[in-house]
Design an enzyme around this catalytic site. Structure first.
Site, PDB file in Angstrom:
ATOM      1  N   PHE A   1      10.339   7.870   0.751  1.00  0.00           N
ATOM      2  CA  PHE A   1       9.678   7.186   1.870  1.00  0.00           C
ATOM      3  C   PHE A   1       8.874   8.165   2.714  1.00  0.00           C
ATOM      4  O   PHE A   1       9.327   9.265   3.017  1.00  0.00           O
ATOM      5  CB  PHE A   1      10.749   6.499   2.733  1.00  0.00           C
ATOM      6  CG  PHE A   1      10.269   6.015   4.064  1.00  0.00           C
ATOM      7  CD1 PHE A   1       9.187   5.155   4.168  1.00  0.00           C
ATOM      8  CD2 PHE A   1      10.907   6.421   5.236  1.00  0.00           C
ATOM      9  CE1 PHE A   1       8.743   4.702   5.409  1.00  0.00           C
ATOM     10  CE2 PHE A   1      10.476   5.977   6.482  1.00  0.00           C
ATOM     11  CZ  PHE A   1       9.389   5.116   6.563  1.00  0.00           C
ATOM     12  N   HIS A   2       7.665   7.754   3.092  1.00  0.00           N
ATOM     13  CA  HIS A   2       6.811   8.527   4.010  1.00  0.00           C
ATOM     14  C   HIS A   2       6.494   7.630   5.197  1.00  0.00           C
ATOM     15  O   HIS A   2       5.774   6.642   5.071  1.00  0.00           O
ATOM     16  CB  HIS A   2       5.522   8.939   3.299  1.00  0.00           C
ATOM     17  CG  HIS A   2       4.685   9.932   4.066  1.00  0.00           C
ATOM     18  ND1 HIS A   2       4.384   9.792   5.404  1.00  0.00           N
ATOM     19  CD2 HIS A   2       4.078  11.082   3.674  1.00  0.00           C
ATOM     20  CE1 HIS A   2       3.637  10.792   5.805  1.00  0.00           C
ATOM     21  NE2 HIS A   2       3.435  11.601   4.776  1.00  0.00           N
ATOM     22  N   SER A   3       7.003   7.972   6.377  1.00  0.00           N
ATOM     23  CA  SER A   3       6.777   7.130   7.555  1.00  0.00           C
ATOM     24  C   SER A   3       5.414   7.419   8.169  1.00  0.00           C
ATOM     25  O   SER A   3       4.708   8.343   7.772  1.00  0.00           O
ATOM     26  CB  SER A   3       7.874   7.372   8.594  1.00  0.00           C
ATOM     27  OG  SER A   3       7.629   8.576   9.308  1.00  0.00           O
TER      28      SER A   3
ATOM     29  N   ALA B   1       2.552   3.145   5.112  1.00  0.00           N
ATOM     30  CA  ALA B   1       3.726   3.946   4.772  1.00  0.00           C
ATOM     31  C   ALA B   1       4.282   3.468   3.431  1.00  0.00           C
ATOM     32  O   ALA B   1       4.782   2.349   3.332  1.00  0.00           O
ATOM     33  CB  ALA B   1       4.786   3.819   5.868  1.00  0.00           C
TER      34      ALA B   1
END
Length: 707
Positions: A558-560, A539
């Site tokens: 942000f990319h979870s 991530a």
């Protein structure tokens, strides 16, 4: 007079044998045609595997990566002779891939491009083999292919890492496919007008091991394709954010192109050095520096590796052409294909069988590449002294043809320097509503800048971002710097065309699907984070501090992790909550969270620990994209439909800089009508109702405004 004296002294040396001949316009056209024809395999191969990635998992279309093994058919003697005697037809058939852009169905388009790659690899392997007995003509073909690679990188440098004749290009996104096809046909007709050598000379040349030569071909082709097919790839490997401490894609891409040209010149003029173990050691040191360090140190290592790859390619391809083509090129491409899959598996480990075994092992890829090249270097030494002397004599008698390839290299260098000058960052960017001190922020998952029809989507994204008047935007799924994605970088075009600073985020060697930040405001500092991901995909997070109308504001992109990995997402929630809570400055989160509003991990992101607030907690229809904020007065929120650009909408929020957020949640979330909002704080009217080009305000059917 001085020139005459120098030429007299140098007339028997290699440089004079190259440039001491009268200029021939016909020979120059031959060189240019060979280069353009050699380029077509690069164009096709770079675009043939984008489609499988759309499924983010095994789809079956991955089998198309194996179309490059067509040279294995040359093991069949009657078929080998048939191909060699009909090289013009085979090369013309390979151009089918350049016409695939006209086919609307993406699956059929994939088959056509696959056929083009199949014929390209078969045609070029047969071409090199047919010229194996004539070193001068063989060298011209090798030179054409390698200069074609450099020309391709220069063209992509001018087109912001895209290419105007790719199958993902068309008239609406900057493509010139029709012109490219016409030129390709003319180039093939010109470059194949000379008949191949007689069949008696096509029985193979037993110098060294064909297996080792095939391994060498696999290593050098993969190295060039994965690192040198775009001038910005090794730059992005070394990128660490702001303040800038290393090279940037423009203008320094011109240095990468120059290093490639320098390496090719070494390979042509000093074959002994190019195939030496000392030079191999220097190339290995460059590979190690590129893999383990960043900023200028890593880039210098990348330049050294670039020089080596281009230099060693000359003797390795020459050695392979003089052996069994079914093994050297057929088997070589098979091993190359496994390397292509390997360098995807290191980042796609969560979606592919056996992926965890090679998770994040880019260092293994680099080691394997150099070992494969070493096999080719080893067998290139095994040629007999008699054969070496014959080749040297043949080269000395035909070196004048090199001049035209050197002339083209010089023209490419001038072209790349001019492009570097034109693309030099201006850093004079102005927000859309400067007088109102409005910051308009957006989040968008762009799915590798391919639209739902399989065409490049940068132009369409540019138009929507501009018309929505977005000052700061986080883009997710942006890392296209791999062979299957064409080694592209959509942020370069967007940033330069929109007039924005850009932070690419964690580079291709950090094993994520990518995150990027574009900003009208100066990026004072940025840090790249890789969040805890014990099971699933990595991530990425960008933590950046922007100078917004004189006030420092932190922005997080942000990319979870995926829905299948709840423990990853829990750990990532804890990490981000602490990270956002640690900043004393106003902050905005532009994110992909994979959670429902007011449930589960949402309550970690929106919490006392993070200090963050949801831009609109009453919006119950979200799953992936969220905008959170703190320390700012939020004035508006809108959701804009994606049309066919990607699979995710664009979400946008407006913030008034210089005013603090309301003290209570009730006051903070109180909504007002648009007629109570000053004109400079409103969203564009363009997207009301039916909107334009398939983009409209949806879910609420209009923007929301807050007191």
């Amino acid at each position: 007079m001085v020139a005459d004296v120098v030429l007299e002294k140098e007339k028997d040396k290699p440089i004079e044998k190259v440039f001491g001949q009268p200029f021939s316009f016909g020979d120059a056209i031959d060189a240019v045609s060979d280069i353009y024809n050699g380029n077509n395999i690069i164009y096709d191969r770079l675009t043939q595997a984008d489609f499988p990635l759309w499924y983010m998992g095994i789809s079956g279309y991955e089998a198309f990566v194996m179309v490059t093994v067509s040279p294995a058919l040359l093991a069949i003697r009657p078929l080998r002779l048939l191909v060699v005697k009909n090289l013009r037809l085979c090369h013309l058939l390979s151009l089918a891939g350049l016409l695939a852009y006209m086919v609307e169905d993406i699956s059929y388009r994939m088959f056509i491009v696959g056929f083009g790659v199949w014929m390209s690899c078969l045609s070029w392997a047969a071409t090199c083999y047919s010229e194996g007995g004539q070193p001068g003509r063989l060298e011209s073909k090798i030179s054409a292919w390698l200069v074609g690679l450099i020309a391709s990188s220069a063209i992509k440098f001018a087109w912001h890492t895209s290419n105007p004749i790719w199958v993902i290009a068309n008239s609406e996104n900057g493509g010139h496919n029709g012109l490219g096809f016409i030129l390709a046909v003319l180039a093939v007709l010109r470059s194949t007008r000379k008949s191949p050598v007689a069949g008696s000379q096509l029985q193979g040349h037993k110098e060294g091991s064909s297996i080792l030569a095939g391994l060498g071909i696999a290593g050098v082709f993969f190295g060039m394709h994965s690192l040198l097919s775009d001038s910005s790839t090794i730059i992005l490997w070394t990128w660490e954010g702001y303040p800038v401490k290393g090279p940037i894609s423009a203008p320094h891409g011109a240095l990468t192109i120059a290093a490639m040209a320098g390496g090719l010149v070494i390979g042509l003029f000093n074959d002994t050095l190019a195939r030496s173990w000392t030079f191999f050691g220097l190339g290995s040191i460059g590979a190690a520096l590129l893999t383990t360090t960043s900023n200028w140190t890593g880039y210098y290592g990348g330049l050294a590796l670039s020089v080596y790859l281009m230099a060693v390619a000359v003797p390795l391809i020459g050695s392979a052409a003089r052996k069994n083509p079914a093994v050297t090129f057929g088997f070589g491409f098979l091993v190359y294909n496994f390397m292509v899959l390997f360098h995807v598996w290191v980042v796609a480990y969560a979606f592919v069988p056996g992926g965890p075994l090679v998770r994040e092992r880019t260092d293994w890829i680099m080691i394997a590449t150099m070992l494969l090249i070493g096999c080719g270097v080893f067998t290139s030494f095994s040629s007999t002294p008699v054969a070496q002397r014959k080749r040297v004599n043949a080269y000395l008698n035909s070196r004048k043809q090199r001049a035209y390839y050197i002339y083209v290299l010089g023209a490419i260098q001038l072209f790349s320097v001019a492009i570097a000058y034109l693309r030099f960052p201006t850093n004079d960017y102005v927000p859309y509503h400067k007088d109102d001190k409005i910051l308009t922020a957006g989040i968008w998952t762009i799915h590798f800048s391919l639209d739902n029809e399989g065409y490049s989507s940068e132009y369409r994204m540019r138009d929507l971002i501009k018309e929505m008047e977005i000052d700061v935007i986080g883009l997710l799924e942006t890392d296209n710097q791999r062979i299957i994605m064409g080694n592209r970088d959509p942020t370069q075009f967007l940033a330069e065309d929109l007039g924005m600073y850009v932070d690419y985020g964690p580079g291709p060697n950090k094993h994520t699907w990518g995150a990027a930040l574009l900003s009208k405001f100066p990026i004072v500092n940025s840090t790249h984070h890789l969040l805890p991901s014990p099971v699933g995909e990595l991530a990425p997070t960008i933590e950046a501090t922007l100078d917004v109308y004189g006030e420092m504001i932190d922005v997080f992109v942000f990319h979870s992790g995926q829905e299948e990995d709840p423990e990853d997402r829990r750990l990532q929630t804890e990490y981000m909550s602490k990270l956002m809570g640690a900043t004393p400055r106003p902050a905005i989160l532009l994110s992909y969270l994979v959670t429902k509003p007011l449930e589960g991990n949402y309550n970690g992101y929106v919490s006392a620990e993070s200090g963050m607030h949801d831009i609109d907690p009453s919006d119950w229809d979200r799953w992936c994209e969220y905008i959170l904020y703190k320390g700012l007065k939020r004035t508006g929120y809108a959701r804009v439909s994606r049309s066919t650009i990607t699979d995710t909408e664009l979400q946008v929020g407006k913030f008034l800089v210089g005013e603090k957020e309301a003290a209570t949640e009730k006051i903070r979330n109180a909504r007002i009508n648009e007629d109570q909002v000053p004109e400079g704080r409103r969203f564009p009217q363009l997207f009301r109702g039916e909107g334009v080009r398939g983009h409209r305000y949806h879910v609420f059917d209009e923007p929301r405004y807050y007191a």
